[in-house]
Design a protein around this motif. Structure first.
Motif, PDB file in Angstrom:
ATOM      1  N   ASN A  41       0.846  -1.180   0.000  1.00 33.60           N
ATOM      2  CA  ASN A  41       0.000   0.000   0.000  1.00 33.60           C
ATOM      3  C   ASN A  41       0.890   1.241   0.000  1.00 33.60           C
ATOM      4  OD1 ASN A  41      -2.376   1.633   0.438  1.00 33.60           O
ATOM      5  ND2 ASN A  41      -3.336  -0.276   1.118  1.00 33.60           N
ATOM      6  N   PHE A  42       0.314   2.431  -0.110  1.00 34.77           N
ATOM      7  CA  PHE A  42       1.132   3.644  -0.257  1.00 34.77           C
ATOM      8  C   PHE A  42       0.373   4.857   0.264  1.00 34.77           C
ATOM      9  CE2 PHE A  42       4.478   6.192  -2.101  1.00 34.77           C
ATOM     10  CZ  PHE A  42       3.887   7.330  -2.612  1.00 34.77           C
ATOM     11  N   PHE A  43       1.071   5.687   1.105  1.00 39.55           N
ATOM     12  CA  PHE A  43       0.540   6.995   1.492  1.00 39.55           C
ATOM     13  C   PHE A  43       1.466   8.054   0.889  1.00 39.55           C
ATOM     14  CE2 PHE A  43      -2.999   6.289   4.119  1.00 39.55           C
ATOM     15  CZ  PHE A  43      -2.756   5.351   5.103  1.00 39.55           C
ATOM     16  N   ALA A  44       0.920   9.001   0.147  1.00 37.48           N
ATOM     17  CA  ALA A  44       1.730  10.109  -0.389  1.00 37.48           C
ATOM     18  C   ALA A  44       1.848  11.202   0.668  1.00 37.48           C
ATOM     19  CB  ALA A  44       1.077  10.666  -1.647  1.00 37.48           C
ATOM     20  N   TYR A  45       3.056  11.868   0.742  1.00 40.73           N
ATOM     21  CA  TYR A  45       3.176  12.969   1.692  1.00 40.73           C
ATOM     22  C   TYR A  45       3.971  14.162   1.161  1.00 40.73           C
ATOM     23  CZ  TYR A  45       7.442  10.293   2.938  1.00 40.73           C
ATOM     24  OH  TYR A  45       8.626   9.577   2.919  1.00 40.73           O
ATOM     25  N   THR A  46       4.552  14.042  -0.032  1.00 41.08           N
ATOM     26  CA  THR A  46       5.294  15.187  -0.582  1.00 41.08           C
ATOM     27  C   THR A  46       4.943  15.373  -2.047  1.00 41.08           C
ATOM     28  OG1 THR A  46       7.165  14.968   0.910  1.00 41.08           O
ATOM     29  CG2 THR A  46       7.608  16.005  -1.186  1.00 41.08           C
ATOM     30  N   LEU A  47       4.763  16.627  -2.437  1.00 40.97           N
ATOM     31  CA  LEU A  47       4.467  16.945  -3.839  1.00 40.97           C
ATOM     32  C   LEU A  47       5.438  18.029  -4.323  1.00 40.97           C
ATOM     33  CD1 LEU A  47       2.550  16.857  -6.338  1.00 40.97           C
ATOM     34  CD2 LEU A  47       1.238  18.684  -5.217  1.00 40.97           C
ATOM     35  N   HIS A  48       6.080  17.793  -5.460  1.00 40.39           N
ATOM     36  CA  HIS A  48       6.912  18.833  -6.101  1.00 40.39           C
ATOM     37  C   HIS A  48       6.419  19.008  -7.526  1.00 40.39           C
ATOM     38  CE1 HIS A  48       9.791  18.904  -2.916  1.00 40.39           C
ATOM     39  NE2 HIS A  48      10.193  17.685  -3.110  1.00 40.39           N
ATOM     40  N   LEU A  49       6.195  20.266  -7.914  1.00 41.17           N
ATOM     41  CA  LEU A  49       5.886  20.553  -9.321  1.00 41.17           C
ATOM     42  C   LEU A  49       7.034  21.424  -9.831  1.00 41.17           C
ATOM     43  CD1 LEU A  49       2.113  21.545  -8.843  1.00 41.17           C
ATOM     44  CD2 LEU A  49       3.068  19.266  -9.236  1.00 41.17           C
ATOM     45  N   PRO A  50       8.114  20.819 -10.352  1.00 39.67           N
ATOM     46  CA  PRO A  50       9.279  21.618 -10.751  1.00 39.67           C
ATOM     47  C   PRO A  50       8.865  22.743 -11.706  1.00 39.67           C
ATOM     48  CG  PRO A  50       9.741  19.270 -10.966  1.00 39.67           C
ATOM     49  CD  PRO A  50       8.278  19.405 -10.656  1.00 39.67           C
ATOM     50  N   ASN A  51       9.411  23.898 -11.496  1.00 35.45           N
ATOM     51  CA  ASN A  51       9.160  25.134 -12.270  1.00 35.45           C
ATOM     52  C   ASN A  51       7.727  25.215 -12.791  1.00 35.45           C
ATOM     53  OD1 ASN A  51       9.328  23.459 -14.752  1.00 35.45           O
ATOM     54  ND2 ASN A  51      11.504  23.394 -14.195  1.00 35.45           N
ATOM     55  N   HIS A  52       6.781  25.119 -11.815  1.00 36.00           N
ATOM     56  CA  HIS A  52       5.366  25.218 -12.197  1.00 36.00           C
ATOM     57  C   HIS A  52       4.840  26.562 -11.691  1.00 36.00           C
ATOM     58  CE1 HIS A  52       1.570  23.481 -13.461  1.00 36.00           C
ATOM     59  NE2 HIS A  52       1.003  23.949 -12.360  1.00 36.00           N
ATOM     60  N   PRO A  53       4.116  27.336 -12.518  1.00 30.82           N
ATOM     61  CA  PRO A  53       3.677  28.683 -12.123  1.00 30.82           C
ATOM     62  C   PRO A  53       2.906  28.697 -10.808  1.00 30.82           C
ATOM     63  CG  PRO A  53       2.536  27.946 -14.122  1.00 30.82           C
ATOM     64  CD  PRO A  53       3.632  26.962 -13.857  1.00 30.82           C
ATOM     65  N   ASN A  54       1.814  27.884 -10.711  1.00 27.09           N
ATOM     66  CA  ASN A  54       1.057  27.981  -9.452  1.00 27.09           C
ATOM     67  C   ASN A  54       1.287  26.744  -8.596  1.00 27.09           C
ATOM     68  OD1 ASN A  54      -0.213  26.495 -11.354  1.00 27.09           O
ATOM     69  ND2 ASN A  54      -2.242  27.407 -11.094  1.00 27.09           N
ATOM     70  N   HIS A  55       2.473  26.677  -8.006  1.00 25.42           N
ATOM     71  CA  HIS A  55       2.839  25.594  -7.079  1.00 25.42           C
ATOM     72  C   HIS A  55       2.099  25.830  -5.764  1.00 25.42           C
ATOM     73  CE1 HIS A  55       5.284  22.877  -4.723  1.00 25.42           C
ATOM     74  NE2 HIS A  55       5.917  22.497  -5.815  1.00 25.42           N
ATOM     75  N   PRO A  56       1.663  24.756  -5.091  1.00 23.81           N
ATOM     76  CA  PRO A  56       1.063  24.958  -3.770  1.00 23.81           C
ATOM     77  C   PRO A  56       2.039  25.753  -2.890  1.00 23.81           C
ATOM     78  CG  PRO A  56       0.824  22.665  -4.441  1.00 23.81           C
ATOM     79  CD  PRO A  56       1.686  23.328  -5.460  1.00 23.81           C
ATOM     80  N   THR A  57       1.512  26.541  -1.973  1.00 27.36           N
ATOM     81  CA  THR A  57       2.397  27.389  -1.151  1.00 27.36           C
ATOM     82  C   THR A  57       2.611  26.797   0.235  1.00 27.36           C
ATOM     83  OG1 THR A  57       0.506  28.603  -0.322  1.00 27.36           O
ATOM     84  CG2 THR A  57       1.582  29.473  -2.329  1.00 27.36           C
ATOM     85  N   SER A  58       1.994  25.627   0.494  1.00 26.90           N
ATOM     86  CA  SER A  58       2.155  25.045   1.839  1.00 26.90           C
ATOM     87  C   SER A  58       2.021  23.522   1.786  1.00 26.90           C
ATOM     88  CB  SER A  58       1.069  25.600   2.766  1.00 26.90           C
ATOM     89  OG  SER A  58      -0.178  24.986   2.456  1.00 26.90           O
ATOM     90  N   GLN A  59       2.477  22.878   2.845  1.00 29.41           N
ATOM     91  CA  GLN A  59       2.393  21.414   2.938  1.00 29.41           C
ATOM     92  C   GLN A  59       0.934  20.981   2.965  1.00 29.41           C
ATOM     93  OE1 GLN A  59       4.181  18.979   2.501  1.00 29.41           O
ATOM     94  NE2 GLN A  59       3.366  17.231   3.645  1.00 29.41           N
ATOM     95  N   TRP A  60       0.096  21.748   3.697  1.00 31.43           N
ATOM     96  CA  TRP A  60      -1.317  21.382   3.816  1.00 31.43           C
ATOM     97  C   TRP A  60      -1.988  21.402   2.444  1.00 31.43           C
ATOM     98  CZ3 TRP A  60      -3.520  19.256   7.917  1.00 31.43           C
ATOM     99  CH2 TRP A  60      -4.915  19.147   7.948  1.00 31.43           C
ATOM    100  N   GLU A  61      -1.675  22.442   1.675  1.00 32.47           N
ATOM    101  CA  GLU A  61      -2.229  22.574   0.317  1.00 32.47           C
ATOM    102  C   GLU A  61      -1.760  21.406  -0.557  1.00 32.47           C
ATOM    103  OE1 GLU A  61      -1.399  26.863  -0.678  1.00 32.47           O
ATOM    104  OE2 GLU A  61      -1.869  26.045  -2.683  1.00 32.47           O
TER     105      GLU A  61
END
Ligand SMILES: CC(C)(CNC(=O)c1ccc(Oc2ccccc2)cc1)c1ccc2c(N)nc(N)nc2n1
Length: 334
Positions: A224-244
């Protein structure tokens, strides 16, 4: 024979139905169709893909379990290192960590912590290109890992395609692969019956399974798998927080641990830690702590990293449980 537009549409429709049903069953734990109906639709799709191989796409549910065992895994350098977490073993050490980061950013009065359960599993790094899963890599030493993409594809809570209309060109996701306790125990029972060495704990079992060369073996182990980190390299509207980011990961179709909390102070963090020290015993998977992260990405970037750890996160560990040793019957001469 090339497929008619009706056949092409039928295949698209079957895939959508099966992907949606799989998501509801595995990620939401809320089935929307009977297993027998799922199996019947799956067989229909398989038959059409066999008849018209040109209609097979990498995100088709039929493409999760490869039948060619790998001969070896290739090493891959992570675009972004998989950092370890500094450990705190009590509230005093947690308070010292807060003092340290506050000394570095003394002007920051308004901040929040995201508290997440620390799942006792094996970290994975996933890469999606235009919304399609293209690579899955083990943590390795944090800088270089092993490409185990064909094994990752068997994990039903990892989407083969992101559930976004126009996905970013590159999406990097990190999370924890794990074995639920019941699955771990069943695997060890089977190994005992076949005279194989037992896995010491679910974490070792997950790590060992991920490095299996045969994806069919991995598939049977039901990781099984739980995701906890998101990176959108050089993306204009990247989330601004961990919660987002956690909310967006859920929208994309990942399983994200629901037992997370936004805390305004260490007092609230400690409350969460105590609450879950008890509640975690009713969870279907093992945890070994709580991960406390400063929520704001701008504050994370300002604080940065030491050689090994982010300065803006810490793992508040639970005391290790004595492994349930199997005490052989001790025959006492009476
Ligand atoms: C915090 C981090 C180390 C992940 N790493 C990141 O979130 C992260 C975030 C920005 C980064 O900054 C960048 C640096 C360079 C380029 C792009 C981003 C890098 C890593 C981590 C490690 C282990 C975890 C675990 N076992 N459980 C949970 N629940 N969370 C965990 N989180």
């Amino acid at each position: 024979m090339t497929a008619t537009p009706e056949i092409q549409q039928k295949v698209v429709q079957l895939k959508q139905q099966l992907i949606q049903a799989g998501y509801a069953y595995y990620v939401l734990d809320n089935p929307i169709m009977e297993d027998a109906v799922y199996d019947q639709l799956y067989r229909q799709l398989q038959d059409l893909e066999t008849q018209y191989p040109e209609l097979i796409t990498p995100d088709s549910p039929t493409q999760r379990v490869g039948d060619q065992p790998a001969s070896q895994f290739t090493s891959v350098k992570h675009n972004i290192p998989l950092y370890s977490l500094e450990n705190a073993f009590n509230q005093q050490e947690l308070a010292k960590w807060q003092e340290r980061w506050q000394r570095q950013a003394p002007d920051v009065q308004d901040f929040a912590y995201v508290c997440e359960l620390k799942i006792d599993g094996s970290a994975l790094a996933l890469t999606y290109e235009n919304g399609i899963l293209v690579r899955g890599v083990t943590r390795g030493d944090g800088v270089t890992g092993e490409d185990i993409t064909q094994n990752i594809r068997t994990i039903r809570t990892i989407p083969l395609r992101l559930n976004l209309d126009n996905p970013p060109s590159i999406v990097e996701v990190r999370g924890e692969a794990f074995l639920p306790i019941a699955v771990f125990e069943k695997i060890n029972q089977e190994r005992e019956q076949s005279g194989e060495a037992l896995f010491a704990n679910p974490r070792n079992a997950a790590a060992g399974t991920l490095r299996q060369l045969d994806a069919k073996v991995v598939d049977k182990r039901k990781l099984n798998f739980f995701a906890y980190t998101l990176h959108l390299p050089n993306h204009p509207n990247h989330p601004t927080s961990q919660w987002e980011s956690l909310e967006l990961l859920q929208k994309m179709g990942f399983r994200v641990n629901p037992n997370r909390k936004l805390c305004k102070s260490l007092a609230e963090v400690e409350e969460y830690y105590q609450e879950w020290d008890t509640a975690r015993r009713n969870l279907s998977y093992l945890t070994d702590g709580v991960v406390v992260k400063l929520n704001s990405y701008s504050l994370q970037q300002r604080l940065g990293f030491t050689q090994k750890f982010p300065r803006w996160a810490i793992a508040l560990k639970y005391p290790a449980e004595e492994a349930p040793t199997i005490v052989k019957d001790i025959i006492v001469n009476v």
